[in-house]
Scaffold this motif. Structure first.
Motif, PDB file in Angstrom:
ATOM      1  N   LYS A  53      22.302   9.584  25.158  1.00 37.63           N
ATOM      2  CA  LYS A  53      21.059   9.748  24.357  1.00 37.63           C
ATOM      3  C   LYS A  53      21.021   8.731  23.323  1.00 37.63           C
ATOM      4  O   LYS A  53      19.784   8.065  23.137  1.00 37.63           O
ATOM      5  CB  LYS A  53      20.741  11.196  23.672  1.00 37.63           C
ATOM      6  CG  LYS A  53      19.338  11.336  23.336  1.00 37.63           C
ATOM      7  CD  LYS A  53      19.545  12.795  22.651  1.00 37.63           C
ATOM      8  CE  LYS A  53      17.983  12.962  22.331  1.00 37.63           C
ATOM      9  NZ  LYS A  53      17.389  14.277  21.640  1.00 37.63           N
ATOM     10  N   ALA A  54      21.815   8.299  22.442  1.00 40.30           N
ATOM     11  CA  ALA A  54      21.794   7.699  21.343  1.00 40.30           C
ATOM     12  C   ALA A  54      21.524   6.161  21.976  1.00 40.30           C
ATOM     13  O   ALA A  54      20.849   5.407  21.366  1.00 40.30           O
ATOM     14  CB  ALA A  54      23.029   7.523  20.785  1.00 40.30           C
ATOM     15  N   GLU A  55      22.110   5.763  22.986  1.00 40.36           N
ATOM     16  CA  GLU A  55      21.991   4.629  23.720  1.00 40.36           C
ATOM     17  C   GLU A  55      20.566   4.331  24.173  1.00 40.36           C
ATOM     18  O   GLU A  55      19.860   3.478  23.953  1.00 40.36           O
ATOM     19  CB  GLU A  55      22.844   4.190  24.737  1.00 40.36           C
ATOM     20  CG  GLU A  55      22.816   3.114  25.520  1.00 40.36           C
ATOM     21  CD  GLU A  55      23.963   2.953  26.589  1.00 40.36           C
ATOM     22  OE1 GLU A  55      23.740   1.925  27.339  1.00 40.36           O
ATOM     23  OE2 GLU A  55      24.700   3.978  26.829  1.00 40.36           O
ATOM     24  N   ILE A  56      19.950   5.470  24.658  1.00 41.81           N
ATOM     25  CA  ILE A  56      18.685   5.383  25.327  1.00 41.81           C
ATOM     26  C   ILE A  56      17.544   5.408  23.838  1.00 41.81           C
ATOM     27  O   ILE A  56      16.802   4.315  23.887  1.00 41.81           O
ATOM     28  CB  ILE A  56      18.452   6.427  25.962  1.00 41.81           C
ATOM     29  CG1 ILE A  56      19.106   6.592  27.245  1.00 41.81           C
ATOM     30  CG2 ILE A  56      16.590   6.686  26.192  1.00 41.81           C
ATOM     31  CD1 ILE A  56      18.892   7.967  28.077  1.00 41.81           C
ATOM     32  N   ASN A  57      17.665   6.020  22.928  1.00 38.56           N
ATOM     33  CA  ASN A  57      16.982   6.065  21.420  1.00 38.56           C
ATOM     34  C   ASN A  57      16.845   4.860  20.860  1.00 38.56           C
ATOM     35  O   ASN A  57      16.045   4.348  20.177  1.00 38.56           O
ATOM     36  CB  ASN A  57      17.417   7.358  20.522  1.00 38.56           C
ATOM     37  CG  ASN A  57      16.983   8.659  21.182  1.00 38.56           C
ATOM     38  OD1 ASN A  57      17.567   9.624  20.909  1.00 38.56           O
ATOM     39  ND2 ASN A  57      16.116   8.654  22.251  1.00 38.56           N
ATOM     40  N   ALA A  58      18.178   3.886  20.995  1.00 35.58           N
ATOM     41  CA  ALA A  58      18.282   3.002  20.329  1.00 35.58           C
ATOM     42  C   ALA A  58      17.412   1.535  20.722  1.00 35.58           C
ATOM     43  O   ALA A  58      17.107   0.878  20.014  1.00 35.58           O
ATOM     44  CB  ALA A  58      19.797   2.305  20.349  1.00 35.58           C
ATOM     45  N   GLU A  59      16.834   1.930  21.883  1.00 30.03           N
ATOM     46  CA  GLU A  59      15.784   1.048  22.584  1.00 30.03           C
ATOM     47  C   GLU A  59      14.502   1.401  22.480  1.00 30.03           C
ATOM     48  O   GLU A  59      13.342   0.970  23.147  1.00 30.03           O
ATOM     49  CB  GLU A  59      16.200   0.867  24.161  1.00 30.03           C
ATOM     50  CG  GLU A  59      17.275  -0.087  24.368  1.00 30.03           C
ATOM     51  CD  GLU A  59      17.495  -1.461  23.832  1.00 30.03           C
ATOM     52  OE1 GLU A  59      16.142  -1.988  23.792  1.00 30.03           O
ATOM     53  OE2 GLU A  59      18.272  -2.047  23.703  1.00 30.03           O
ATOM     54  N   GLY A  60      14.184   2.584  21.749  1.00 27.45           N
ATOM     55  CA  GLY A  60      13.042   3.138  21.408  1.00 27.45           C
ATOM     56  C   GLY A  60      12.346   3.976  22.500  1.00 27.45           C
ATOM     57  O   GLY A  60      11.262   4.202  22.826  1.00 27.45           O
ATOM     58  N   LEU A  61      13.186   4.582  23.211  1.00 23.97           N
ATOM     59  CA  LEU A  61      13.111   5.517  24.395  1.00 23.97           C
ATOM     60  C   LEU A  61      13.471   6.643  24.263  1.00 23.97           C
ATOM     61  O   LEU A  61      14.359   7.108  23.713  1.00 23.97           O
ATOM     62  CB  LEU A  61      13.419   4.787  25.668  1.00 23.97           C
ATOM     63  CG  LEU A  61      12.870   3.387  26.170  1.00 23.97           C
ATOM     64  CD1 LEU A  61      13.558   2.810  27.398  1.00 23.97           C
ATOM     65  CD2 LEU A  61      11.324   3.582  26.667  1.00 23.97           C
ATOM     66  N   ASP A  62      12.771   7.643  24.760  1.00 22.74           N
ATOM     67  CA  ASP A  62      13.263   9.103  24.766  1.00 22.74           C
ATOM     68  C   ASP A  62      13.968   9.334  26.247  1.00 22.74           C
ATOM     69  O   ASP A  62      13.171   8.815  27.251  1.00 22.74           O
ATOM     70  CB  ASP A  62      12.066  10.244  24.401  1.00 22.74           C
ATOM     71  CG  ASP A  62      11.616   9.801  22.882  1.00 22.74           C
ATOM     72  OD1 ASP A  62      12.404   9.672  22.277  1.00 22.74           O
ATOM     73  OD2 ASP A  62      10.536   9.989  22.995  1.00 22.74           O
ATOM     74  N   TRP A  63      14.793  10.416  26.105  1.00 27.83           N
ATOM     75  CA  TRP A  63      15.288  10.776  27.491  1.00 27.83           C
ATOM     76  C   TRP A  63      14.661  12.230  27.857  1.00 27.83           C
ATOM     77  O   TRP A  63      15.013  13.230  27.032  1.00 27.83           O
ATOM     78  CB  TRP A  63      17.002  10.951  27.335  1.00 27.83           C
ATOM     79  CG  TRP A  63      17.503  11.512  28.636  1.00 27.83           C
ATOM     80  CD1 TRP A  63      16.907  11.557  29.845  1.00 27.83           C
ATOM     81  CD2 TRP A  63      19.030  11.800  28.636  1.00 27.83           C
ATOM     82  NE1 TRP A  63      18.110  12.074  30.733  1.00 27.83           N
ATOM     83  CE2 TRP A  63      19.108  12.066  30.157  1.00 27.83           C
ATOM     84  CE3 TRP A  63      20.052  11.582  27.747  1.00 27.83           C
ATOM     85  CZ2 TRP A  63      20.541  12.286  30.503  1.00 27.83           C
ATOM     86  CZ3 TRP A  63      21.335  12.035  28.240  1.00 27.83           C
ATOM     87  CH2 TRP A  63      21.625  12.416  29.619  1.00 27.83           C
ATOM     88  N   HIS A  64      13.981  12.236  28.719  1.00 24.25           N
ATOM     89  CA  HIS A  64      13.195  13.363  28.916  1.00 24.25           C
ATOM     90  C   HIS A  64      13.632  14.545  30.199  1.00 24.25           C
ATOM     91  O   HIS A  64      13.571  15.547  30.010  1.00 24.25           O
ATOM     92  CB  HIS A  64      11.704  13.078  29.336  1.00 24.25           C
ATOM     93  CG  HIS A  64      10.828  12.559  28.151  1.00 24.25           C
ATOM     94  ND1 HIS A  64      10.100  13.333  27.159  1.00 24.25           N
ATOM     95  CD2 HIS A  64      10.522  11.193  27.794  1.00 24.25           C
ATOM     96  CE1 HIS A  64       9.665  12.592  26.493  1.00 24.25           C
ATOM     97  NE2 HIS A  64       9.736  11.330  26.906  1.00 24.25           N
TER      98      HIS A  64
END
Length: 388
Positions: A49-60
């Motif tokens: 999740k941190a990897e996804i958030n770091a690119e400005g995206l959410d994991w839905h």
């Protein structure tokens, strides 16, 4: 709608940055590197999740948390797999992923017979062809009495393919069916595939429906506690083949699912392509009837032929009345005061992607970007008219 795209993880040739540039705000993702039936640990989920958030995206949305073959057949280690599934649901809830897309398709996940079907404009699409399926089933796999499952006209075309196709073409057909498509959690050799089919010899449609009900009986209390909605994906294609039971193909299957397990956290992934591949499914009416239990949306369109074969068409073409479906989905969102996550599904291989290896058929960057852009236009137009 919450606009997302599917991401296959750090090794995906379509990066998180590519997805963000396409206009999506979130991703649909799964921990494909974890063996089926094992626990998705909180540590691994937090890291991803941190990897996804770091690119400005959410994991839905998770797509998929695999329902293993032992669970579907209720054999072997199925009880341990269910307990592991419940722990994974709890961990997903802790990181704020609140929708799990899963399927109950036996042996195979989604199935296509051609991965690079040529279109008139030079792009390629995914295709399901009954004659090619029959050719594989009857003459390559040689399943006992398989020919009884196909119309005579289909068998004529299947035999013609076997008589004229090269060995390379036959191997491509076999690979497309048994090797596992993107998101599929199992791949098979030919012998292992037949053994997997044999495991369903005593499991008919009624028995498979009961197994789904028992699975949901076991996991829904945990899903409710974790705040995670269970969203079953329809059968793809929504037809019986290989003698396997198909139990999530039409509107009446959705009605049974909701009756068997009455919970706000029990619902569906509304896949317009899968449900739309049956002429007897009225997609607009299905949204009206089951909108309160739609937790996730796949938007794609299929173009069907007289014998039931189909290919993946452009998102706003084919047989799916896409604008009407999107309108009704947005009505449901307003009724529920809640945005639903959606993603464009199965884009064409086109433009520069035609020059690249096809690592994830249906999930190339440019085809999905085109699909998302078209869908975003429809959504914006409907929202404008609703605001007037």
């Amino acid at each position: 709608m919450i606009q997302t795209m599917r991401w296959y993880g750090p090794k995906d040739s379509v990066s998180l940055r590519d997805i963000r540039q396409a206009g999506a705000t979130g991703v649909v993702h799964a921990m494909h590197e974890i063996k089926n039936g094992e626990i998705w640990t909180l540590e691994a989920l937090e890291k991803r999740k941190a990897e996804i958030n770091a690119e400005g995206l959410d994991w839905h949305v998770v797509e998929s948390l695999p329902v293993t073959e032992p669970i579907k057949t209720r054999t072997g280690v199925f009880e341990q797999h269910i307990e592991n599934y419940k722990v994974s649901l709890q961990n997903l809830g802790k990181i704020g992923v609140n929708v799990v897309c899963y399927n109950f398709m036996p042996v195979l996940d989604w199935t296509r017979t051609q991965l690079t079907f040529p279109l008139k404009n030079g792009a390629t699409a995914l295709r399901f062809d009954w004659a090619l399926l029959a050719a594989f089933d009857c003459f390559i796999l040689k399943r006992k009495d398989a020919e009884k499952d196909y119309k005579e006209s289909i068998m004529v075309d299947a035999k013609q393919f076997m008589d004229t196709a090269s060995n390379v073409e036959k191997r491509k057909l076999e690979s497309a069916i048994v090797a596992g498509l993107p998101g599929a959690e199992e791949g098979y050799t030919l012998n292992a595939f037949q053994e997997a089919l044999d495991n369903y010899a005593a499991i008919d449609e009624t028995k498979a429906q009961e197994h789904l009900k028992l699975f949901l009986n076991a996991v829904l209390p945990t899903a409710e506690q974790a705040g995670v909605a269970m969203a079953i994906h329809p059968d793809d294609p929504p037809h019986v083949f290989f003698g396997l039971p198909r139990i999530m193909s039409k509107a009446s299957d959705v009605a049974r699912l909701l009756k068997d397990n009455n919970s706000a956290f029990n619902g569906i992934t509304f896949c317009t392509g899968s449900f739309g591949a049956r002429a007897d499914n009225d997609l607009v009416q299905m949204v009206k009837d089951y909108g309160s239990h739609i937790h996730f949306i796949h938007l794609r369109s299929t173009k069907c032929e007289a014998n039931g074969s189909f290919y993946e068409d452009n998102h706003l073409e084919g047989d799916v009345p896409m604008p009407a479906v999107i309108y009704e989905l947005q009505e449901i969102e307003m009724q529920r005061s809640k945005q639903l996550p959606m993603r464009p599904d199965h884009g064409h291989q086109m433009l520069d992607d035609l020059k690249k290896p096809l690592a994830h058929p249906g999930y190339t960057a440019i085809g999905r970007l085109k699909g998302l852009a078209e869908l975003r236009g429809v959504i914006a137009g409907i929202q404008f008219m609703q605001s007037r």
